[in-house]
Design a protein around this motif. Structure first.
Motif, PDB file in Angstrom:
ATOM      1  N   GLY A 114     -12.081 -15.396   4.657  1.00  0.00           N
ATOM      2  CA  GLY A 114     -12.184 -13.957   4.388  1.00  0.00           C
ATOM      3  C   GLY A 114     -12.167 -13.123   5.664  1.00  0.00           C
ATOM      4  O   GLY A 114     -12.653 -13.565   6.717  1.00  0.00           O
ATOM      5  N   ILE A 115     -11.642 -11.912   5.553  1.00  0.00           N
ATOM      6  CA  ILE A 115     -11.621 -11.016   6.708  1.00  0.00           C
ATOM      7  C   ILE A 115     -13.062 -10.652   7.122  1.00  0.00           C
ATOM      8  O   ILE A 115     -13.346 -10.388   8.291  1.00  0.00           O
ATOM      9  CB  ILE A 115     -10.764  -9.754   6.428  1.00  0.00           C
ATOM     10  N   GLY A 116     -13.982 -10.709   6.169  1.00  0.00           N
ATOM     11  CA  GLY A 116     -15.390 -10.427   6.469  1.00  0.00           C
ATOM     12  C   GLY A 116     -15.960 -11.404   7.497  1.00  0.00           C
ATOM     13  O   GLY A 116     -16.831 -11.037   8.300  1.00  0.00           O
TER      14      GLY A 116
ATOM     15  N   VAL B 275      -2.091 -14.497 -11.078  1.00  0.00           N
ATOM     16  CA  VAL B 275      -2.804 -13.491 -10.280  1.00  0.00           C
ATOM     17  C   VAL B 275      -1.893 -13.160  -9.106  1.00  0.00           C
ATOM     18  O   VAL B 275      -1.339 -14.068  -8.469  1.00  0.00           O
ATOM     19  CB  VAL B 275      -4.158 -14.053  -9.769  1.00  0.00           C
ATOM     20  N   LYS B 276      -1.711 -11.857  -8.855  1.00  0.00           N
ATOM     21  CA  LYS B 276      -0.834 -11.464  -7.734  1.00  0.00           C
ATOM     22  C   LYS B 276      -1.651 -11.326  -6.465  1.00  0.00           C
ATOM     23  O   LYS B 276      -2.728 -10.741  -6.481  1.00  0.00           O
ATOM     24  CB  LYS B 276      -0.181 -10.095  -8.021  1.00  0.00           C
ATOM     25  N   ARG B 277      -1.122 -11.885  -5.382  1.00  0.00           N
ATOM     26  CA  ARG B 277      -1.766 -11.679  -4.089  1.00  0.00           C
ATOM     27  C   ARG B 277      -1.381 -10.286  -3.585  1.00  0.00           C
ATOM     28  O   ARG B 277      -0.320  -9.768  -3.945  1.00  0.00           O
ATOM     29  CB  ARG B 277      -1.276 -12.746  -3.106  1.00  0.00           C
ATOM     30  N   ALA B 278      -2.228  -9.684  -2.776  1.00  0.00           N
ATOM     31  CA  ALA B 278      -1.934  -8.343  -2.266  1.00  0.00           C
ATOM     32  C   ALA B 278      -0.629  -8.356  -1.477  1.00  0.00           C
ATOM     33  O   ALA B 278      -0.320  -9.348  -0.813  1.00  0.00           O
ATOM     34  CB  ALA B 278      -3.070  -7.890  -1.353  1.00  0.00           C
ATOM     35  N   PRO B 279       0.146  -7.238  -1.519  1.00  0.00           N
ATOM     36  CA  PRO B 279       1.352  -7.168  -0.698  1.00  0.00           C
ATOM     37  C   PRO B 279       0.986  -7.336   0.780  1.00  0.00           C
ATOM     38  O   PRO B 279      -0.143  -7.047   1.174  1.00  0.00           O
ATOM     39  CB  PRO B 279       1.886  -5.753  -0.951  1.00  0.00           C
TER      40      PRO B 279
ATOM     41  N   TRP C  65      -9.081  -7.686  -0.245  1.00  0.00           N
ATOM     42  CA  TRP C  65     -10.252  -7.666  -1.127  1.00  0.00           C
ATOM     43  C   TRP C  65     -10.214  -6.446  -2.044  1.00  0.00           C
ATOM     44  O   TRP C  65     -10.536  -6.531  -3.224  1.00  0.00           O
ATOM     45  CB  TRP C  65     -11.546  -7.699  -0.299  1.00  0.00           C
ATOM     46  N   LEU C  66      -9.756  -5.285  -1.489  1.00  0.00           N
ATOM     47  CA  LEU C  66      -9.706  -4.055  -2.270  1.00  0.00           C
ATOM     48  C   LEU C  66      -8.634  -4.173  -3.360  1.00  0.00           C
ATOM     49  O   LEU C  66      -8.841  -3.803  -4.520  1.00  0.00           O
ATOM     50  CB  LEU C  66      -9.402  -2.870  -1.340  1.00  0.00           C
ATOM     51  N   TYR C  67      -7.508  -4.747  -2.986  1.00  0.00           N
ATOM     52  CA  TYR C  67      -6.409  -4.962  -3.936  1.00  0.00           C
ATOM     53  C   TYR C  67      -6.885  -5.805  -5.121  1.00  0.00           C
ATOM     54  O   TYR C  67      -6.609  -5.503  -6.280  1.00  0.00           O
ATOM     55  CB  TYR C  67      -5.259  -5.659  -3.205  1.00  0.00           C
TER      56      TYR C  67
ATOM     57  N   GLU D  65      -8.526  -6.484 -10.692  1.00  0.00           N
ATOM     58  CA  GLU D  65      -9.520  -7.126 -11.566  1.00  0.00           C
ATOM     59  C   GLU D  65     -10.874  -6.456 -11.335  1.00  0.00           C
ATOM     60  O   GLU D  65     -11.703  -6.966 -10.579  1.00  0.00           O
ATOM     61  CB  GLU D  65      -9.703  -8.605 -11.170  1.00  0.00           C
ATOM     62  N   PRO D  66     -11.107  -5.278 -11.990  1.00  0.00           N
ATOM     63  CA  PRO D  66     -12.352  -4.543 -11.711  1.00  0.00           C
ATOM     64  C   PRO D  66     -13.617  -5.368 -11.983  1.00  0.00           C
ATOM     65  O   PRO D  66     -14.667  -5.091 -11.407  1.00  0.00           O
ATOM     66  CB  PRO D  66     -12.259  -3.353 -12.670  1.00  0.00           C
TER      67      PRO D  66
END
Ligand code: UDP
Length: 246
Positions: free
Chosen positions: A72-74, A200-204, A214-216, A221-222
């Motif tokens: 994770g970027i975190g 599930v689509k990965r973020a562009p 993570w935001l994408y 998926e709220p």
């Protein structure tokens, strides 16, 4: 004088992360697979770190892994805040796809455990089409209680790589308990089967480059929103550590 070489691992809240590049780490894994070395890789994000802090058996278990990488970027940001930067983010999904590609070229075999039955069935088709040189040693969905049949099948088929995509902590617990079944690579990779099959689509890439993957995922998926509540606690723990030890 020579520059001191960077630390091999960087500790983030007590968890040792590999401080390496994705290319170097991939080469190391391939070499270990070629030599049939038993290898357990944890691909960790802040959620896993925070869970491990509250769950001693899980903390102990992931520390038994051969390598823990920053998925994770975190984790990358946490390392920066602690003034112990990590070289690069190494995601489970990227490793998974690269190893499938390499496994196809070098005729390796892989076993896949995880996700829903429809997804694992689709995965068989996708892997056979995209990575024709790779042998599928076996598959099992990720919704099991008793794992004996799966482990027996892994021991029987002796795959070079076992990918476990059931989410944490189930995937690491499964690997820690069963990794002696074959001397190969064992890696937990979360929702990667859903991504490879297109469920599930990965973020562009532009979002990934801006560190907004993570935001994408939350927008798509709220229901994942509640999982983000761990991030402020993670940040706080990092800051506490930063100011208590420096
Ligand atoms: N899953 C599973 N068994 C379970 C619970 C979950 O196989 O008992 C699967 C689920 O179908 C999904 C993956 O595990 O494919 C978890 O995905 P998630 O995106 O939550 O993983 P993350 O990478 O965020 O930890």
């Amino acid at each position: 004088m020579d520059k001191p070489s960077p630390a091999k691992t960087v500790s983030i809240l007590g968890i040792p992360f590999e401080n390496t590049s994705r290319d170097a780490f991939e080469s190391l894994l391939k070499n270990r697979i070629e030599h049939h070395e038993n290898t357990f890789v944890v691909t960790a994000n802040p959620e896993i770190v925070m869970y491990a802090r509250q769950n001693r058996p899980y903390m102990k278990l992931i520390k038994q892994a051969d390598f823990i990488v920053a998925d994770g970027i975190g984790i990358i940001m946490g390392a920066k805040l602690l003034k112990r930067p990590l070289q690069e983010r190494i995601t489970g999904y990227d490793l998974f796809v690269s190893l499938l590609e390499w496994g196809s070229q070098t005729h390796k075999s892989a076993y896949f455990v995880g996700a829903k039955t429809e997804v694992i069935n689709q995965l068989k088709t996708v892997v056979a089409q995209k990575y024709p040189g790779l042998k599928i040693a076996g598959t099992h969905n990720g919704y099991f209680g008793d794992d004996r049949n799966i482990v027996h099948d892994i021991a029987r088929t002796h795959p070079d790589m076992v990918f476990v995509a059931t989410g944490y902590p189930k995937q690491e617990t499964f690997i820690d308990k069963n990794r002696q079944a074959t001397n190969g690579l064992w890696m937990g990779i979360g929702g990667s089967f859903d991504v490879l099959t297109g469920n599930v689509k990965r973020a562009p890439e532009s979002w990934q480059n801006k560190h907004l993957e993570w935001l994408y995922r939350v927008i798509k998926e709220p229901s994942r929103l509640s999982r983000l509540s761990v991030l402020p606690k993670y940040l706080l723990a990092i800051l506490k550590d930063r100011f208590s030890t420096h």
